[in-house]
Design an enzyme around this catalytic site. Structure first.
Site, PDB file in Angstrom:
ATOM      1  CG  ASN A 137     -28.619 119.593  -3.811  1.00 27.57           C
ATOM      2  OD1 ASN A 137     -28.991 120.040  -2.729  1.00 27.57           O
ATOM      3  ND2 ASN A 137     -27.516 118.856  -3.952  1.00 27.57           N
TER       4      ASN A 137
ATOM      5  N   GLY B 179     -20.201 121.372  -9.079  1.00 25.64           N
ATOM      6  CA  GLY B 179     -19.773 122.698  -8.640  1.00 25.64           C
ATOM      7  C   GLY B 179     -18.469 123.157  -9.265  1.00 25.64           C
TER       8      GLY B 179
ATOM      9  N   GLY C 127     -27.535 121.929  -8.931  1.00 27.24           N
ATOM     10  CA  GLY C 127     -27.107 122.634  -7.728  1.00 27.24           C
ATOM     11  C   GLY C 127     -27.099 124.131  -7.951  1.00 27.24           C
ATOM     12  N   GLY C 128     -25.925 124.677  -8.283  1.00 30.07           N
ATOM     13  CA  GLY C 128     -25.739 126.125  -8.395  1.00 30.07           C
ATOM     14  C   GLY C 128     -26.809 126.819  -9.227  1.00 30.07           C
TER      15      GLY C 128
HETATM   16  P1  PGA Z   1     -23.910 121.656  -9.317  1.00 31.62           P
HETATM   17  O1  PGA Z   1     -24.355 120.622  -8.163  1.00 31.62           O
HETATM   18  O2  PGA Z   1     -25.052 121.721 -10.291  1.00 31.62           O
HETATM   19  O3  PGA Z   1     -23.677 122.944  -8.589  1.00 31.62           O
HETATM   20  O4  PGA Z   1     -22.676 121.101  -9.940  1.00 31.62           O
HETATM   21  C1  PGA Z   1     -25.095 119.468  -8.449  1.00 31.62           C
HETATM   22  C2  PGA Z   1     -25.303 118.663  -7.192  1.00 31.62           C
HETATM   23  O5  PGA Z   1     -24.383 118.565  -6.379  1.00 31.62           O
HETATM   24  O6  PGA Z   1     -26.393 118.092  -6.976  1.00 31.62           O
END
Ligand code: PGA
Length: 262
Positions: free
Chosen positions: A10, A173, A232-233
């Site tokens: 994502n 995040g 995400g990240g």
């Molecule tokens: P993250 O985000 O891996 O940066 O925690 C995951 C997401 O919001 O899909």
């Protein structure tokens, strides 16, 4: 059941023409031949056309991050499922916590979006998850069940065609990941809820999301009801994302061995 694992990146509101090209060429170069797991990237809408071209002929599937609950017309700023389909989107995130939190999306909105995606032949990745306050109040199960129930109710027998992503809001995040046991516990609740709604519940992938990274992916993906990750990240860094894909492919191989399917 040996469900194929899915690792979906994502990108959120990140990227540029140059950065997308660099990231995808590194991913294409680094993807193991015959990776056992499925891979997707959910990109910002303006980059759908670019990324459609960049992933063409590769095992990477194209995804979007949101879809309108309307078919078309006077909805300034919205993107319809048919438009996503025009660019070859296979997946679309619906109900991400950032959409629920910053754009006031209700359970009913999310259910309607899932419905539009399914009708267009796009797999909705339905995101559910509790906030820290809800977890501390002991409401985790209630919240995720309520969020998923709306989608089940609106989508009837098509429910076996969705992907679910459990993303505890407090883990997104933040670098704070749910423990594999905490995640598995919620995934089992969601699986049971799906099983009450469809005889095909066993084939619905339930992804974990929230600070999944190269170091913690293998342990999370070893859980019986964790069928992949929404990342995400770490999906913005080719090496990190490739390591998560490798962990999922290894977990896929292990599951195949355990169930005797090779
Ligand atoms: P993250 O985000 O891996 O940066 O925690 C995951 C997401 O919001 O899909």
């Amino acid at each position: 059941m040996n469900r194929p694992k899915l690792i979906a990146g994502n990108w959120k509101m990140n990227g540029s023409l140059a950065a997308n090209e660099a990231l995808l060429s590194a991913l294409r170069a680094g993807l193991p031949q015959g990776a056992a797991c499925a891979v997707a990237v959910a990109v910002p809408a303006p980059y759908l056309a670019q990324v459609q071209t960049l992933v063409s002929g590769s095992p990477i599937a194209l995804g979007a991050q949101d879809v309108s609950q309307h078919d078309g017309g006077a909805y300034t700023g919205e993107v319809s499922a048919a438009m996503l389909r025009d660019f070859g989107a296979r997946y679309v995130l619906v109900g991400h916590s950032e959409r629920r939190q910053y754009h006031g999306e209700s359970d009913a909105d999310v259910a309607a979006k899932a419905q539009k995606a399914l009708a267009a032949g796009i797999t909705p990745i339905v995101c559910v998850g509790e906030t820290l306050a809800e977890r501390e109040a002991g409401e985790t199960e209630h919240v995720v069940r309520r969020q998923l129930a709306a989608v089940i109710h609106a989508n009837g027998h098509c429910i076996s065609e969705i992907v679910v992503a459990y993303e505890p809001v407090w883990a997104i995040g933040t670098g704070r990941t749910a423990t594999p046991e905490q995640a598995q516990q919620v995934h089992a609740v969601l699986r049971a809820q799906l099983a009450a709604a469809t005889t095909h519940a066993a084939r619905v992938p339930i992804l974990y999301g929230g600070s999944m990274n190269a170091a913690n992916a293998a342990e999370l993906l070893a859980q019986p009801d964790i069928d992949g990750g929404l990342v995400g990240g770490a999906s913005l860094k080719a090496q990190d994302f490739l390591q998560i894909i490798a962990a999922a492919s290894a977990a896929q191989g292990d599951a195949a061995t355990v169930s005797g399917v090779n």
